[in-house]
Design a protein around this motif. Structure first.
Motif, short mmCIF file in Angstrom:
data_model
loop_
_atom_site.label_atom_id
_atom_site.label_comp_id
_atom_site.label_asym_id
_atom_site.label_seq_id
_atom_site.Cartn_x
_atom_site.Cartn_y
_atom_site.Cartn_z
N ARG A 164 0.85 -1.18 0.00
CA ARG A 164 0.00 0.00 0.00
C ARG A 164 0.88 1.23 0.00
N ARG A 178 1.09 5.17 -1.04
CA ARG A 178 0.27 6.31 -1.44
C ARG A 178 0.86 6.95 -2.69
N GLY A 179 0.08 7.72 -3.40
CA GLY A 179 0.57 8.38 -4.59
C GLY A 179 0.38 7.50 -5.80
N THR A 229 -5.92 -3.22 -2.32
CA THR A 229 -5.27 -2.79 -1.09
C THR A 229 -6.24 -2.68 0.09
N GLU A 267 -7.54 3.25 7.63
CA GLU A 267 -7.24 3.02 6.21
C GLU A 267 -8.47 2.78 5.36
N ASP A 309 -10.90 10.01 -4.87
CA ASP A 309 -11.30 8.83 -4.11
C ASP A 309 -11.43 7.69 -5.11
N ASP A 353 -2.24 10.15 -7.75
CA ASP A 353 -2.88 9.51 -6.58
C ASP A 353 -3.72 8.30 -6.95
N TYR A 362 -3.35 5.48 -6.07
CA TYR A 362 -3.48 4.48 -5.00
C TYR A 362 -4.95 4.32 -4.61
N HIS A 363 -5.74 5.37 -4.83
CA HIS A 363 -7.17 5.24 -4.54
C HIS A 363 -7.81 4.17 -5.43
N ARG A 413 -7.29 0.65 -4.34
CA ARG A 413 -8.10 0.20 -3.20
C ARG A 413 -9.27 -0.66 -3.66
#
Ligand code: UD1
Length: 423
Positions: free
Chosen positions: A4, A6-7, A54, A97, A376, A398, A400-401, A404
């Motif tokens: 996990r 970020r970015g 994630t 998280e 998001d 970003d 990484y959203h 998820r």
């Protein structure tokens, strides 16, 4: 498991020609609730088709921090065992998280008579209160206090079944209260329960573990408490939100896709609206085929609890409407801040005005590649879809959203014909 970080950034080449076949992954929201349900028994719970995303990783870490064992088996299934739970206090850094993690509260409280957690994290899509969860626990006899940043629920003599009214048919609230109620003494009725397919699947899984839940799929769940639950093996349903996202990808690009395993029988609202835009959709035992057509017709919609159009598909559908011919009006009826995607799409040339929980989209407007953010998970999906249709190259920060909630995203995008690079 995936890391996990970020970015992350996508560089997406626009004017994608979408085609081919994609397998829809296991549903995020079903998987997360099912993982929490494993806390209800000291036997093994084996979950098939859990997506590699994630949000699953962070919940697995949270369950491990409580003393549960969580491992991926060679065949990809997730095995969970909560016989060694040593604490019922969820560490704040892991709870923050994702929002689903607060659903450890109900099972811990039901089985151990104690649970503590900070409020949950997750997307910034408006106020996400937990009053419905907490008042359900209190109705069943728990004493809930706020101690610093944490909510602490105590029921040392166990919970007692009762009639619980949900002020709002919250998905995770229903699941949390239901997981507490299956081990309560006596009978619980949950009035105004959420009816989302993932909630129904959780009911079936709990019944396979020995629970006695009826009224599944209705707004009134009846639960006869029992003393202990056993382990089970369950399959996570295909993700209707992922399927919906790729269906919209086909339509926004004027392409076509076969979505293997798409759970079209729980996607009526979306399919109805996509057909109204002019898309052709055929369904069958193996999945569904979606073909976009030009021009795309403008349609208006409201995001509603199931069986209405899922709020998780609001932003992706909003991206589609920027390419539709005419004015479309969107009403968001579930969350109070689902409009984060609007500002990003405007940077790409979209004509959208949002006022509180409504948006007016005028189209079609040519979209052009620029630098935007995934704000998001679903706002990220919206800019990704817009990037596929745009002229030129879009840089999405970003991402990484997106990780998820979307499994094997790079591979799937390339398979359907999107030129994408992860940086
Ligand atoms: C779940 C899903 C999310 C989806 C949402 C609505 C998971 C992990 N996430 O989120 O993807 O978008 O359902 O389908 O399953 N509310 C209250 N009081 C509460 C709880 C909620 O008023 O105690 C309100 C919220 O402010 C919101 C609405 O209920 O307006 C819906 O929230 P809820 O159904 O709880 O969503 P989640 O379970 O968080």
């Amino acid at each position: 498991m995936t890391t996990r970080v970020r970015g992350g950034r996508y560089i997406v080449r626009g004017e994608a020609v979408i085609g081919g076949s994609i397998r829809v992954s296991g549903a995020k929201n079903h998987a997360l609730a099912a993982m929490c349900a494993a806390l209800l028994t000291d036997e093994d719970v084996i979950l098939e088709n859990v997506p590699f995303i994630t949000d699953v990783d962070s919940l697995a870490d949270l369950l491990r921090s409580l003393g549960a064992r969580v491992e991926r088996l060679a065949d990809g299934a997730l095995r969970l065992n909560a016989s060694g739970v040593t604490t019922c206090e969820a560490p704040t850094e892991l709870i923050s998280e994702n929002r689903a993690s607060f659903q450890v509260m109900g099972p811990l409280l039901g089985r151990h008579g104690f649970a503590a957690s900070a409020p949950p994290g997750g997307d910034v899509i408006g106020q996400r209160p937990i009053d419905v969860h907490l008042s359900g626990f209190e109705a069943m006899g728990a004493v809930v206090t706020r101690e610093g940043e944490r909510f602490v629920a105590r029921a040392p003599a166990g919970l007692t079944g009762t009639r619980v009214f949900m002020d709002y048919p919250s998905v995770s609230g229903t699941q949390n209260v239901m997981m507490a109620a299956v081990l309560a003494r006596g009978h619980t009725t949950i009035v105004n329960a959420a009816t989302e397919p993932e909630v129904q699947e959780l009911c079936h899984m709990l019944n396979a573990m020995g629970a006695r839940i009826s009224g599944i799929g209705s707004q009134m769940l009846e639960i006869d408490g029992i003393e202990r639950l056993r382990g089970t093996r369950a399959r996570i349903m295909p993700d209707r939100i992922e399927a919906g996202t790729w269906a919209i990808a086909a339509v926004i690009t004027g392409g076509e896709l076969f979505l293997e395993d798409a759970p079209w029988d729980v996607m009526d609202a979306l399919l109805h609206k996509l057909r109204a835009t002019g898309a052709t959709i055929t369904t069958g035992p193996r999945g569904m085929h979606v073909r976009g057509s030009q021009p795309i017709r403008a349609v208006s919609f409201q995001a509603l609890p199931y069986p209405g159009l899922a709020t998780d598909l609001h932003a992706p559908f909003g991206a589609l409407l920027t390419q539709a011919n005419g004015v479309s009006i969107i009403h968001e009826r579930v969350f109070d801040n689902r409009m984060l995607y609007v500002s990003e799409l405007r940077k790409m040339g979209a004509e959208i005005v949002s006022t509180g929980s409504s948006a007016i989209v005028s189209g079609p407007t040519p979209l052009h590649g620029t630098r935007v953010r995934a704000l998001d998970v679903r706002a990220g999906a919206a800019v990704l879809l817009a990037a596929m249709a745009a002229q030129g190259t879009t840089v999405i920060d970003d991402i990484y959203h997106l990780d998820r909630g979307y499994e094997h995203l790079d591979d799937k995008l390339r398979t359907m014909g999107v030129e994408v690079e992860r940086a």
